[in-house]
Design a protein around this motif. Structure first.
Motif, mmCIF file in Angstrom:
data_model
loop_
_atom_site.group_PDB
_atom_site.id
_atom_site.type_symbol
_atom_site.label_atom_id
_atom_site.label_comp_id
_atom_site.label_asym_id
_atom_site.label_seq_id
_atom_site.Cartn_x
_atom_site.Cartn_y
_atom_site.Cartn_z
ATOM 1 N N LYS A 33 0.801 -1.220 0.000
ATOM 2 C CA LYS A 33 0.000 0.000 0.000
ATOM 3 C C LYS A 33 0.835 1.273 0.000
ATOM 4 C CE LYS A 33 -3.817 -2.266 2.469
ATOM 5 N NZ LYS A 33 -3.204 -3.594 2.516
ATOM 6 N N SER A 34 2.146 1.152 -0.128
ATOM 7 C CA SER A 34 3.010 2.322 0.027
ATOM 8 C C SER A 34 2.720 3.410 -0.989
ATOM 9 C CB SER A 34 4.481 1.902 -0.068
ATOM 10 O OG SER A 34 4.815 1.006 0.973
ATOM 11 N N SER A 35 2.407 3.033 -2.235
ATOM 12 C CA SER A 35 2.170 4.054 -3.255
ATOM 13 C C SER A 35 0.923 4.867 -2.931
ATOM 14 C CB SER A 35 2.035 3.406 -4.637
ATOM 15 O OG SER A 35 0.916 2.537 -4.695
ATOM 16 N N LEU A 36 -0.119 4.223 -2.423
ATOM 17 C CA LEU A 36 -1.331 4.944 -2.044
ATOM 18 C C LEU A 36 -1.111 5.751 -0.769
ATOM 19 C CD1 LEU A 36 -4.004 2.210 -2.832
ATOM 20 C CD2 LEU A 36 -3.395 4.205 -4.206
ATOM 21 N N GLU A 37 -0.310 5.207 0.155
ATOM 22 C CA GLU A 37 0.015 5.962 1.360
ATOM 23 C C GLU A 37 0.779 7.229 1.007
ATOM 24 O OE1 GLU A 37 0.305 2.194 4.502
ATOM 25 O OE2 GLU A 37 2.104 2.917 3.477
ATOM 26 N N PHE A 38 1.654 7.149 0.005
ATOM 27 C CA PHE A 38 2.410 8.336 -0.396
ATOM 28 C C PHE A 38 1.517 9.348 -1.095
ATOM 29 C CE2 PHE A 38 6.519 7.900 1.104
ATOM 30 C CZ PHE A 38 7.330 8.902 0.574
ATOM 31 N N ALA A 39 0.473 8.863 -1.769
ATOM 32 C CA ALA A 39 -0.480 9.783 -2.373
ATOM 33 C C ALA A 39 -1.175 10.615 -1.303
ATOM 34 C CB ALA A 39 -1.508 9.008 -3.196
ATOM 35 N N LEU A 40 -1.340 10.051 -0.115
ATOM 36 C CA LEU A 40 -1.912 10.788 1.010
ATOM 37 C C LEU A 40 -0.870 11.617 1.751
ATOM 38 C CD1 LEU A 40 -4.214 7.968 2.406
ATOM 39 C CD2 LEU A 40 -5.001 10.182 1.555
ATOM 40 N N PHE A 41 0.387 11.188 1.688
ATOM 41 C CA PHE A 41 1.465 11.853 2.414
ATOM 42 C C PHE A 41 1.924 13.138 1.712
ATOM 43 C CE2 PHE A 41 6.035 12.465 3.210
ATOM 44 C CZ PHE A 41 6.073 12.483 4.593
ATOM 45 N N LYS A 42 2.002 13.107 0.390
ATOM 46 C CA LYS A 42 2.581 14.227 -0.352
ATOM 47 C C LYS A 42 1.835 15.555 -0.184
ATOM 48 C CE LYS A 42 5.596 12.418 -3.901
ATOM 49 N NZ LYS A 42 5.993 12.592 -5.313
ATOM 50 N N PRO A 43 0.516 15.560 -0.038
ATOM 51 C CA PRO A 43 -0.146 16.860 0.180
ATOM 52 C C PRO A 43 0.306 17.575 1.448
ATOM 53 C CG PRO A 43 -1.750 15.245 -0.553
ATOM 54 C CD PRO A 43 -0.469 14.496 -0.298
ATOM 55 N N SER A 50 -1.370 21.434 5.083
ATOM 56 C CA SER A 50 -0.754 21.115 6.375
ATOM 57 C C SER A 50 -1.234 22.048 7.485
ATOM 58 C CB SER A 50 0.781 21.179 6.260
ATOM 59 O OG SER A 50 1.219 22.484 5.929
ATOM 60 N N LYS A 51 -1.428 23.317 7.183
ATOM 61 C CA LYS A 51 -1.900 24.247 8.220
ATOM 62 C C LYS A 51 -3.315 23.892 8.672
ATOM 63 C CE LYS A 51 -0.867 28.070 5.921
ATOM 64 N NZ LYS A 51 -0.711 29.519 5.627
ATOM 65 N N LEU A 52 -4.151 23.444 7.731
ATOM 66 C CA LEU A 52 -5.499 23.015 8.098
ATOM 67 C C LEU A 52 -5.436 21.791 9.011
ATOM 68 C CD1 LEU A 52 -8.583 23.009 7.864
ATOM 69 C CD2 LEU A 52 -8.330 21.681 5.742
ATOM 70 N N LEU A 53 -4.597 20.829 8.668
ATOM 71 C CA LEU A 53 -4.481 19.608 9.467
ATOM 72 C C LEU A 53 -3.893 19.902 10.843
ATOM 73 C CD1 LEU A 53 -3.238 17.138 6.711
ATOM 74 C CD2 LEU A 53 -5.509 17.223 7.752
ATOM 75 N N ASN A 199 4.222 21.750 7.529
ATOM 76 C CA ASN A 199 4.377 20.590 6.646
ATOM 77 C C ASN A 199 4.997 19.413 7.399
ATOM 78 O OD1 ASN A 199 3.505 22.436 4.773
ATOM 79 N ND2 ASN A 199 5.417 22.498 3.603
ATOM 80 N N TRP A 200 6.109 19.675 8.063
ATOM 81 C CA TRP A 200 6.784 18.592 8.799
ATOM 82 C C TRP A 200 6.031 18.222 10.066
ATOM 83 C CZ3 TRP A 200 9.839 15.036 7.234
ATOM 84 C CH2 TRP A 200 10.529 14.231 8.152
ATOM 85 N N THR A 201 5.306 19.170 10.622
ATOM 86 C CA THR A 201 4.488 18.868 11.800
ATOM 87 C C THR A 201 3.462 17.783 11.483
ATOM 88 O OG1 THR A 201 4.747 21.136 12.608
ATOM 89 C CG2 THR A 201 2.941 19.842 13.545
ATOM 90 N N CYS A 202 2.930 17.800 10.263
ATOM 91 C CA CYS A 202 2.013 16.743 9.824
ATOM 92 C C CYS A 202 2.763 15.484 9.421
ATOM 93 C CB CYS A 202 1.184 17.220 8.635
ATOM 94 S SG CYS A 202 -0.082 18.413 9.037
ATOM 95 N N ALA A 203 3.882 15.656 8.743
ATOM 96 C CA ALA A 203 4.598 14.508 8.176
ATOM 97 C C ALA A 203 5.225 13.621 9.249
ATOM 98 C CB ALA A 203 5.679 15.003 7.210
ATOM 99 N N ASP A 204 5.794 14.241 10.281
ATOM 100 C CA ASP A 204 6.574 13.472 11.257
ATOM 101 C C ASP A 204 5.756 12.402 11.987
ATOM 102 O OD1 ASP A 204 9.066 12.952 12.603
ATOM 103 O OD2 ASP A 204 8.217 13.934 14.356
ATOM 104 N N PRO A 205 4.588 12.719 12.568
ATOM 105 C CA PRO A 205 3.823 11.657 13.222
ATOM 106 C C PRO A 205 3.340 10.591 12.247
ATOM 107 C CG PRO A 205 2.565 13.698 13.157
ATOM 108 C CD PRO A 205 3.953 14.043 12.733
#
Length: 321
Positions: A33-43, A50-53, A199-205
């Motif tokens: 599932k990595s390719s689909l997970e990355f489709a969710l990760f890249k935004p 990222s600011k909304l999240l 951006n990284w605040t969302c990405a890291d967790p």
């Protein structure tokens, strides 16, 4: 597949053919599932996303729940066909009612997805970019790092399936060709993928959560290899360095060895690899066939209308005195 569907364009015109091929790609040939997970990760590399999240704190405080809910909703949307095929293998006399129910689950999941997204102020450009990534990322991922590249019929199937999903999500200005989708992706990345601390605040967790699939000592390696999976602009947007030559070479060797192992030593899958079950349990909940993370979040099952943030759970219609 080539003999069965000699005209690649028939895939773009026929929903059932597209779903058959799509299911074979992601539930048999390349179930990682990595390719689909990355489709969710890249935004996350986009400040408007990222600011909304960050403002919702969902990914910082409840990342496992968000990841699991997202996967289950998307699986409910795309897995009606393979669920039916798997069930027919040992129960060829499935009732039309049970078959219809699988497609009703798909529509219920789309409605739930639209309901949840409707709670937030998300621009159409952000929606459209994320939709494009669900096509572009699997194609990039598979063609670069899997054990074989995609056939044009498979590319068309991915495009057809997500074009239909985007239409049902009421996303506006969806182009009708893959070439136009790629243009949208490139233009969006030029104008909107930029550095912001959120951006990284969302990405890291998210990285830490996905890394739970691996032994703990491998997590630093995941962080080291992450830039190898990103474009240069995305690395800058996350505030991380692009990979040096040695890191890139090690990454290339790892994915080459993995692809070679799968190509020559792994047997083809006979059934579709699915998490979503065909039937609910006695309480009307769907218990996943297996759990990716520990502890499992839905060991007692889930209802589609209850997936998503707890604050958006359906209200109980019964008055309790």
């Amino acid at each position: 597949m080539i003999q069965k569907y000699p005209d690649p364009n028939i895939v773009l015109k026929n929903h059932d053919i597209a779903m058959e091929i799509y299911s074979n790609i992601f539930r048999k040939e390349f179930p990682c599932k990595s390719s689909l997970e990355f489709a969710l990760f890249k935004p996350f590399a986009t400040p408007s996303v990222s600011k909304l999240l960050v403002s919702t704190r969902e990914f910082m405080d409840r990342c496992p729940r968000r990841a699991e809910d997202t996967e289950l909703i998307l699986s409910e949307i795309i897995d009606a066909y393979p669920r039916i095929q798997n069930e027919m293998r040992h129960n060829p006399h499935i009732s039309e009612k049970d078959i219809k129910k699988q497609y009703e689950r798909r529509e219920a999941s789309l409605n739930r997805l639209n309901e949840l997204h409707g709670k937030y102020n998300i621009s159409n450009d952000d929606y459209l970019y994320t939709l494009v990534l669900f096509v572009a990322e699997p194609i990039r991922w598979i063609n670069n790092w899997e054990w074989r590249q995609l056939d044009i019929r498979e590319v068309n199937a991915i495009f057809k399936v997500w074009h239909e999903i985007g239409t049902k999500m009421l996303i506006k200005d969806i182009p009708d060709t893959l070439e136009e989708w790629i243009k949208i992706q490139k233009q969006y990345e030029i104008t909107s993928v930029k550095y912001h601390p959120a951006n990284w605040t969302c990405a890291d967790p998210t990285i830490k959560h996905l890394g739970k699939k691996l032994p703990g000592f491998l997590l630093p390696i995941v962080y080291k290899m992450l830039p190898c999976l990103l474009e240069e602009g995305e690395c800058k947007a996350f505030g991380i360095s692009t990979p040096n030559g040695l890191t890139q070479s090690v990454f290339d060797l790892i994915v080459y060895l993995r692809a070679t192992f799968i190509k020559y030593l792994c047997l083809p899958r006979d059934i579709y690899d699915l998490r979503t079950p065909f039937y609910p349990n006695e309480k009307g909940k769907y218990v996943p066939h297996y759990f990716v993370y520990d502890p499992p979040l839905y060991k007692d099952g889930y209802r589609i209308e209850e997936l998503g943030p707890e604050k958006f759970m359906p209200k109980c219609p019964v008055f309790h005195s």
